[in-house]
Scaffold this motif. Structure first.
Motif, PDB file in Angstrom:
ATOM      1  N   SER A 529      27.529  28.473  18.711  1.00 23.81           N
ATOM      2  CA  SER A 529      28.924  28.034  18.726  1.00 23.81           C
ATOM      3  C   SER A 529      29.860  29.173  19.101  1.00 23.81           C
ATOM      4  O   SER A 529      30.785  28.992  19.895  1.00 23.81           O
ATOM      5  CB  SER A 529      29.293  27.462  17.357  1.00 23.81           C
ATOM      6  N   CYS A 530      29.625  30.365  18.541  1.00 26.43           N
ATOM      7  CA  CYS A 530      30.509  31.501  18.818  1.00 26.43           C
ATOM      8  C   CYS A 530      30.405  31.966  20.272  1.00 26.43           C
ATOM      9  O   CYS A 530      31.396  32.345  20.881  1.00 26.43           O
ATOM     10  CB  CYS A 530      30.186  32.660  17.868  1.00 26.43           C
ATOM     11  N   LEU A 531      29.185  31.945  20.833  1.00 32.44           N
ATOM     12  CA  LEU A 531      28.998  32.359  22.234  1.00 32.44           C
ATOM     13  C   LEU A 531      29.264  31.224  23.208  1.00 32.44           C
ATOM     14  O   LEU A 531      29.281  31.455  24.415  1.00 32.44           O
ATOM     15  CB  LEU A 531      27.577  32.878  22.434  1.00 32.44           C
ATOM     16  N   GLN A 532      29.437  29.985  22.671  1.00 32.47           N
ATOM     17  CA  GLN A 532      29.675  28.796  23.490  1.00 32.47           C
ATOM     18  C   GLN A 532      28.576  28.632  24.546  1.00 32.47           C
ATOM     19  O   GLN A 532      28.834  28.495  25.741  1.00 32.47           O
ATOM     20  CB  GLN A 532      31.055  28.856  24.150  1.00 32.47           C
ATOM     21  N   LEU A 533      27.335  28.682  24.077  1.00 34.27           N
ATOM     22  CA  LEU A 533      26.182  28.547  24.970  1.00 34.27           C
ATOM     23  C   LEU A 533      25.915  27.076  25.246  1.00 34.27           C
ATOM     24  O   LEU A 533      25.846  26.258  24.330  1.00 34.27           O
ATOM     25  CB  LEU A 533      24.948  29.175  24.322  1.00 34.27           C
ATOM     26  N   GLN A 534      25.749  26.754  26.543  1.00 44.11           N
ATOM     27  CA  GLN A 534      25.420  25.381  26.929  1.00 44.11           C
ATOM     28  C   GLN A 534      24.913  25.378  28.366  1.00 44.11           C
ATOM     29  O   GLN A 534      25.070  26.361  29.102  1.00 44.11           O
ATOM     30  CB  GLN A 534      26.644  24.473  26.798  1.00 44.11           C
ATOM     31  N   HIS A 535      24.294  24.257  28.759  1.00 44.25           N
ATOM     32  CA  HIS A 535      23.805  24.110  30.127  1.00 44.25           C
ATOM     33  C   HIS A 535      24.885  23.457  30.985  1.00 44.25           C
ATOM     34  O   HIS A 535      25.555  22.518  30.560  1.00 44.25           O
ATOM     35  CB  HIS A 535      22.542  23.247  30.154  1.00 44.25           C
TER      36      HIS A 535
END
Length: 784
Positions: A529-535
């Motif tokens: 959530s903090c790094l906003q990781l997503q594809h």
């Protein structure tokens, strides 16, 4: 808080004698009340000619036989007065008086009859044993006994470990009292004081113990047969299950922790007792009150006033609900155990007081003094009460610690000096803002100065975050077990987010390490959530974290900060989470991190994280720490090497693929990474040419390998490389081999033709001259 006298001792049987004993000036070594509050027992250690004695006093002048036991030193003295609950309905509880030589007298009180001796039992099995401490844990008695050595030992260390901790069930029934089989919990140990909570037994080293063994505490978990080693200065150290009597040796228990324990400072314990929540309350000689939980963690609660405590100065401690009551030098302190806030401070007119049990009343405290029994009633803080006093007090206490560390003065800075001095305005301003903003919901907002209002607008988001965090902590405490996990996940996410917005010092890093260790799944989700990781739409991993967050992720502390206490840098923590929960994302994460590094620092800069250890090597270090390695780990190692795009890493991956004989991937990697640089292209081609000379595995891919030949390689370079890597045969070479795996000129011919037909560098240099319309150029005109 109001003081109210509930008894002048006249309602006690022999009340005048009770008052006389309390007024003699010889403080009773032990005062205890029965579970029903109707009896008070005094264990009196008097000076000659008076005899030491145990005396029981009954309230409401209940008639019947009295209980009084005295002894003449050096006769064995009682070491414990224990009230034990009985399953038999007519007798709700019994009193066990345990003497030094192990004899245990079990008494019970019957109305109109008085005290009756039910039975006398022998607790110890050896005639030479001496009980030094005893407690009751559930339906069992737990004690520490001294077993003197058979012969005189010259070695002091051998004499030190002459104690053992034992346990024995004490069964109360209609047929009488029966002792179960004695069980040795820990043998060959130093002297310990045993203190029992409902589920655990704390072992506190005796004051005159051996120097090495007085640096830690032991916690015994009877249901699990487990011992926990903890040190107040370091917290939880080690836990071990003792499955057999051979494993219950003290030295074997400490075998794996001796080196770590030797570096700790000795315990600083003035007074110790067990709280009603099951923790161990400790008071240091400096007046610091802390609690050790059954899991080995320690938490500071409060600091008593008055400076260091003398050895003989008594400190009375008792918990009433969430309130800790403490009496020191005629001053009563009431402290909230959860927040450490001083609820009330009262100067008592009585010189000596002792806490008594308050039946069914957690909001009142009963004190026994020379003039009678007094009750203090206090109101519990409501959920909607004003929250600012505790928070404001925390602000000033934190400011005291902050300014004290930076002060050159030797005088101690207190909260009162900070409030009245006027020198430090920051905590005063922050306290005013907190009082203003936290009180807005309950009554109209008070006016603030313009400078305060401007600062309030700046910290408003932080205040909202703090209040939501405090609300969430309250929900965690009050929630049922089924909802605790969901609240913990949210709490961890907020804590990780808060740390990533703060300075990444070693304290915050140690805190993050504990969070990732205690709540791995919640910490992983918080990191995503903090790094906003997503594809994204193309299936690639993207991160929308701010540059400040990336700097925290890449922060690598000095080696001296991480080596000693086992702290792991944040980047390694995140990589370990990827390996555990989403391993296929790890190479993409490392590649994303490298992209940020390349855009923020120049290549090889010592200031950036890549100036120390490359990121792919740090990720490989995390992978190497896994206990089991399989094919998936080999594939992960390849991906990490290739995602770095560093020449050395690419060549290392290429050699690994060759070792695994994955020739299709070898060719694919060669085609992909040869385009990065001419130097890497040359290294890759020479490596594959050497493999081609040794075996025939690459023959199906020659039409894809020959186009990778660098322009600067000549036919002589190629032939030299091939001849250097031809396999050595022990037999004489023959023109025609039957094995069919030897290199032939026919296989090498397409490459040589390609190189020969390729225009040379010199040809390109003189191409302009060779393509001139007239060759050689005309002779310039002569000057006459």
């Amino acid at each position: 808080m109001k003081l109210r006298q509930v008894s002048d001792l006249s309602d006690f049987s022999r009340g005048h004698w009770l008052r006389e004993l309390l007024c003699r000036g010889e403080e009773p070594s032990h005062v205890q009340s029965s579970p029903d509050g109707q009896h008070v027992l005094l264990l009196q250690k008097s000076r000659p000619p008076a005899l030491p004695r145990v005396v029981a006093f009954q309230r409401h002048s209940i008639a019947g036989a009295d209980l009084e036991r005295s002894w003449q030193p050096p006769q064995p003295a009682p070491v414990g007065l224990l009230f034990l609950q009985s399953p038999v309905v007519p007798v709700s509880w019994v009193l066990a008086v345990v003497w030094e030589h192990g004899r245990t007298e079990v008494w019970h009180f019957v109305v109109a009859v008085g005290w009756q001796l039910l039975q006398t039992l022998e607790l110890c099995q050896g005639a030479r044993a001496r009980v030094v401490s005893v407690c009751s844990q559930g339906a069992s008695l737990v004690w520490c006994e001294e077993r003197p050595p058979l012969g005189a030992h010259s070695d002091v260390s051998k004499c030190t470990f002459r104690f053992c901790v034992c346990a024995r069930a004490l069964e109360l029934g209609e047929q009488g009292v029966r002792l179960g089989t004695a069980r040795i919990v820990l043998h060959n140990s130093p002297e310990y004081q045993v203190l029992a909570s409902p589920q655990h037994v704390f072992l506190v080293p005796a004051a005159a113990g051996f120097a090495t063994t007085s640096k830690f505490l032991l916690i015994w978990h009877p249901e699990k047969a487990e011992f926990t080693i903890t040190a107040p200065s370091a917290g939880f150290i080690h836990s071990k299950v003792l499955r057999s009597s051979s494993e219950s040796d003290f030295k074997k228990l400490l075998l794996g922790s001796v080196g770590l324990l030797s570096g700790f400072a000795p315990l600083d314990i003035h007074t110790s007792t067990v709280s009603n929540s099951g923790g161990l309350l400790l008071v240091s000689t400096k007046g610091s009150v802390s609690i050790v939980e059954p899991d080995g963690t320690q938490r500071h609660i409060f600091d008593l006033e008055g400076g260091p405590l003398a050895q003989g100065s008594p400190v009375q401690l008792k918990t009433f609900g969430s309130i800790l009551a403490c009496v020191l030098a005629g001053v009563l302190y009431l402290v909230d155990q959860n927040s450490g806030r001083l609820v009330e401070k009262e100067v008592l007119s009585m010189k000596e007081v002792h806490f008594l049990e308050s039946q069914g009343e957690e909001d009142s405290i009963q004190l026994l003094s020379q003039s009678g029994i007094y009750s203090f009633s206090f109101s519990k803080p409501e959920d909607n009460s004003r929250p600012e006093p505790c928070l404001v007090e925390m602000v000033f206490e934190e400011a005291c610690r902050y300014y004290q560390r930076r002060s050159l003065s030797s005088s101690k800075l207190t909260v009162e000096k900070l409030k009245k001095g006027g020198t430090f305005q920051a905590p005063v301003v922050l306290a005013a803002i907190l009082q203003h903003s936290l009180h807005q919901k309950q009554k109209p907002a008070r006016s603030l100065q313009d400078s305060y209002a401007k600062l309030l607008s700046t910290v408003s988001l932080e205040l909202q975050s703090y209040m939501s965090l405090e609300l969430l902590k309250t929900c965690v405490v009050c929630a049922p077990e089924s909802e605790v996990e969901s609240y913990c996940k949210e709490l961890v996410e907020q804590e990780v987010s808060r740390i990533l917005q703060s300075d990444m010092d070693k304290d915050n890093l140690a805190y993050l390490n504990s969070v990732f260790a205690s709540f791995p799944k919640a910490a992983w989700k918080a990191t995503r959530s903090c790094l906003q990781l997503q594809h994204n739409g193309d299936g690639l991993l993207v991160a929308r974290a701010t540059p400040e967050v990336w700097k925290k992720v890449l922060c690598q502390p000095q080696l001296e900060e991480v080596g000693q206490n086992g702290m792991v840098p944040l980047f390694e923590l995140i990589c370990a989470s990827f390996l555990r929960f989403k391993p296929q994302w790890l190479p993409s994460f490392v590649e994303l991190t490298q992209q940020y590094v390349s855009s923020s620092w120049s290549y090889g800069s010592k200031e950036g994280p890549e100036g120390r250890v490359p990121l792919y090597k740090r990720a490989l270090g995390v992978l190497a720490q896994k206990n089991k390695h399989g094919k998936a780990d080999e594939e992960m190692e390849l991906e990490l090497l290739l995602c770095s795009k560093r020449p050395k890493a690419v060549l290392q991956a290429l050699h690994l693929l060759i070792h695994l004989k994955q020739w299709q991937r070898v060719v694919e990697v060669a085609e992909k990474f040869s385009k990065l640089s001419p130097l890497l292209n040359k290294e890759i081609f020479i490596t594959l040419l050497a493999e081609f000379a040794q075996h025939r595995e690459l023959d199906p891919y020659l039409d894809r390998l020959w186009p990778l030949c660098p322009a600067e390689l000549t036919t002589s370079d190629i032939l030299t490389t091939v001849l250097q890597h031809l396999p050595h045969s022990q037999e004489d070479p023959v023109p025609f081999s039957s094995e069919g795996n030897q290199l032939t000129v026919g296989l090498l011919k397409p490459l040589l033709q390609r190189v020969v037909q390729r225009p040379s560098v010199q040809d390109e240099m003189y191409s302009d001259a060779l393509q001139s319309s007239t060759f050689p150029p005309p002779t310039p005109p002569r000057e006459h």
